[in-house]
Design an enzyme around this catalytic site. Structure first.
Site, PDB file in Angstrom:
ATOM      1  N   ASP A 125      -8.573  -0.279   9.696  1.00  0.00           N
ATOM      2  CA  ASP A 125      -7.910  -0.541   8.418  1.00  0.00           C
ATOM      3  C   ASP A 125      -9.003  -0.567   7.350  1.00  0.00           C
ATOM      4  O   ASP A 125      -9.829  -1.475   7.324  1.00  0.00           O
ATOM      5  CB  ASP A 125      -7.168  -1.877   8.465  1.00  0.00           C
ATOM      6  CG  ASP A 125      -6.269  -2.110   7.257  1.00  0.00           C
ATOM      7  OD1 ASP A 125      -6.529  -1.515   6.193  1.00  0.00           O
ATOM      8  OD2 ASP A 125      -5.310  -2.899   7.375  1.00  0.00           O
ATOM      9  N   GLY A 169      -2.236   5.426   4.020  1.00  0.00           N
ATOM     10  CA  GLY A 169      -2.728   5.476   5.397  1.00  0.00           C
ATOM     11  C   GLY A 169      -3.722   4.386   5.731  1.00  0.00           C
ATOM     12  O   GLY A 169      -4.696   4.624   6.441  1.00  0.00           O
ATOM     13  N   GLN A 226      10.097  -2.139   3.713  1.00  0.00           N
ATOM     14  CA  GLN A 226       9.363  -3.281   3.169  1.00  0.00           C
ATOM     15  C   GLN A 226       9.313  -3.239   1.640  1.00  0.00           C
ATOM     16  O   GLN A 226       9.442  -4.276   0.988  1.00  0.00           O
ATOM     17  CB  GLN A 226       7.935  -3.312   3.725  1.00  0.00           C
ATOM     18  CG  GLN A 226       7.836  -3.825   5.146  1.00  0.00           C
ATOM     19  CD  GLN A 226       6.407  -4.071   5.564  1.00  0.00           C
ATOM     20  OE1 GLN A 226       5.481  -3.398   5.089  1.00  0.00           O
ATOM     21  NE2 GLN A 226       6.191  -5.026   6.444  1.00  0.00           N
ATOM     22  N   SER A 229       0.834  -1.191   0.000  1.00  0.00           N
ATOM     23  CA  SER A 229       0.000   0.000   0.000  1.00  0.00           C
ATOM     24  C   SER A 229       0.871   1.245   0.000  1.00  0.00           C
ATOM     25  O   SER A 229       1.817   1.359   0.783  1.00  0.00           O
ATOM     26  CB  SER A 229      -0.926   0.009   1.228  1.00  0.00           C
ATOM     27  OG  SER A 229      -1.818  -1.082   1.171  1.00  0.00           O
ATOM     28  N   GLU A 230       0.529   2.173  -0.888  1.00  0.00           N
ATOM     29  CA  GLU A 230       1.291   3.407  -1.034  1.00  0.00           C
ATOM     30  C   GLU A 230       1.495   4.101   0.306  1.00  0.00           C
ATOM     31  O   GLU A 230       0.582   4.201   1.128  1.00  0.00           O
ATOM     32  CB  GLU A 230       0.531   4.338  -1.975  1.00  0.00           C
ATOM     33  CG  GLU A 230       1.195   5.683  -2.181  1.00  0.00           C
ATOM     34  CD  GLU A 230       0.373   6.571  -3.097  1.00  0.00           C
ATOM     35  OE1 GLU A 230       0.967   7.278  -3.927  1.00  0.00           O
ATOM     36  OE2 GLU A 230      -0.869   6.543  -2.984  1.00  0.00           O
ATOM     37  N   CYS A 231       2.707   4.605   0.529  1.00  0.00           N
ATOM     38  CA  CYS A 231       3.031   5.382   1.723  1.00  0.00           C
ATOM     39  C   CYS A 231       3.999   6.474   1.300  1.00  0.00           C
ATOM     40  O   CYS A 231       5.203   6.238   1.211  1.00  0.00           O
ATOM     41  CB  CYS A 231       3.638   4.483   2.796  1.00  0.00           C
ATOM     42  SG  CYS A 231       4.178   5.386   4.274  1.00  0.00           S
ATOM     43  N   ARG A 281      -8.569  -0.708   4.047  1.00  0.00           N
ATOM     44  CA  ARG A 281      -8.138  -1.222   2.757  1.00  0.00           C
ATOM     45  C   ARG A 281      -9.021  -2.378   2.289  1.00  0.00           C
ATOM     46  O   ARG A 281      -9.413  -3.230   3.070  1.00  0.00           O
ATOM     47  CB  ARG A 281      -6.682  -1.692   2.839  1.00  0.00           C
ATOM     48  CG  ARG A 281      -5.697  -0.553   2.945  1.00  0.00           C
ATOM     49  CD  ARG A 281      -4.285  -1.035   3.151  1.00  0.00           C
ATOM     50  NE  ARG A 281      -4.125  -1.689   4.448  1.00  0.00           N
ATOM     51  CZ  ARG A 281      -2.975  -2.200   4.875  1.00  0.00           C
ATOM     52  NH1 ARG A 281      -1.894  -2.143   4.110  1.00  0.00           N
ATOM     53  NH2 ARG A 281      -2.907  -2.765   6.070  1.00  0.00           N
TER      54      ARG A 281
END
Length: 213
Positions: free
Chosen positions: A140, A107, A85, A67-69, A142
């Site tokens: 969460d 996020g 990661q 997941s984009e961060c 997602r």
């Protein structure tokens, strides 16, 4: 962790573009990825699938859902373990072959600004999940339906999943992707992210072998 019941396979996405991109990380590591974009993903987001190691080999390839961060992947923030990661996953996939799905779910799905709002609450004593809840979000948010669509679109239905997060396994299985095995990621512990990692282990069952506090 949320329990997910089995559901029909998601509607089919279609590959839109494929292009080869040479990658180079700040530490000098280099790899070449075949990057795919897609039509008709259920959430309409610009997710990417990066394939390493040439054409898919028979069996279950190694797959990472990342997941984009922005703060961790781009700026090297040590408040999370996302940047390390991502770097680890690319090296493993470059060696073994497989695919990395780069999912635009900043996020844990609440967005960049909300994530930074949550950081401010964490600085006042909340853990990462308490902060999300205080902002009116789920722990969460997602959803991996688009990830399953992407895998189906490139003909991948059985995988070995690079993860410490049991929710990813449960969601993918419910969406028609067979997870034959899980491969743990490293534990990328820093003084700045120790509390965050403990919360992931204790609140949502992440498989992290952390030293005693």
């Amino acid at each position: 962790m949320t329990n997910h019941i089995a559901m029909p396979a998601p509607p089919r996405g279609e590959v839109r573009t494929e292009v080869e991109i040479p990658l180079r990380f700040a530490d000098g590591f280099e790899a070449v990825a075949r990057v795919s974009t897609f039509h008709d993903l259920v959430d309409g987001a610009d997710h990417l699938l990066l394939t390493f190691g040439g054409p898919a080999t028979p069996g279950a390839p190694l797959v990472r859902l990342h997941s984009e961060c922005l703060t961790g992947d781009v700026f090297g923030s040590q408040r999370c373990d996302c940047g390390p990661q991502l770097r680890e996953a690319v090296e493993l996939l470059a060696e073994a072959g497989g695919a990395l799905l780069y999912l635009r779910q900043e996020g844990r799905g609440i967005g960049l600004y909300a994530k930074l709002d949550a950081y401010a609450l964490q600085d006042r004593g909340m853990d990462t999940y308490e902060a999300n809840a205080a902002l009116g979000h789920g722990e969460d948010e997602r959803d991996y339906t688009a990830a399953a669509q992407m895998l189906h679109a490139v003909g991948i239905r059985r995988i070995r999943l690079l993860t410490n997060n049991p929710d990813k396994v449960a969601q993918l299985e419910s969406l028609g992707v067979t997870v034959e095995d899980t491969v743990p990621t490293g534990v990328h512990l820093t003084p700045a992210n120790a509390r965050y990692l403990r919360a992931k282990r204790d609140r949502t069952g992440h498989l992290l072998d952390l030293p005693a506090a």
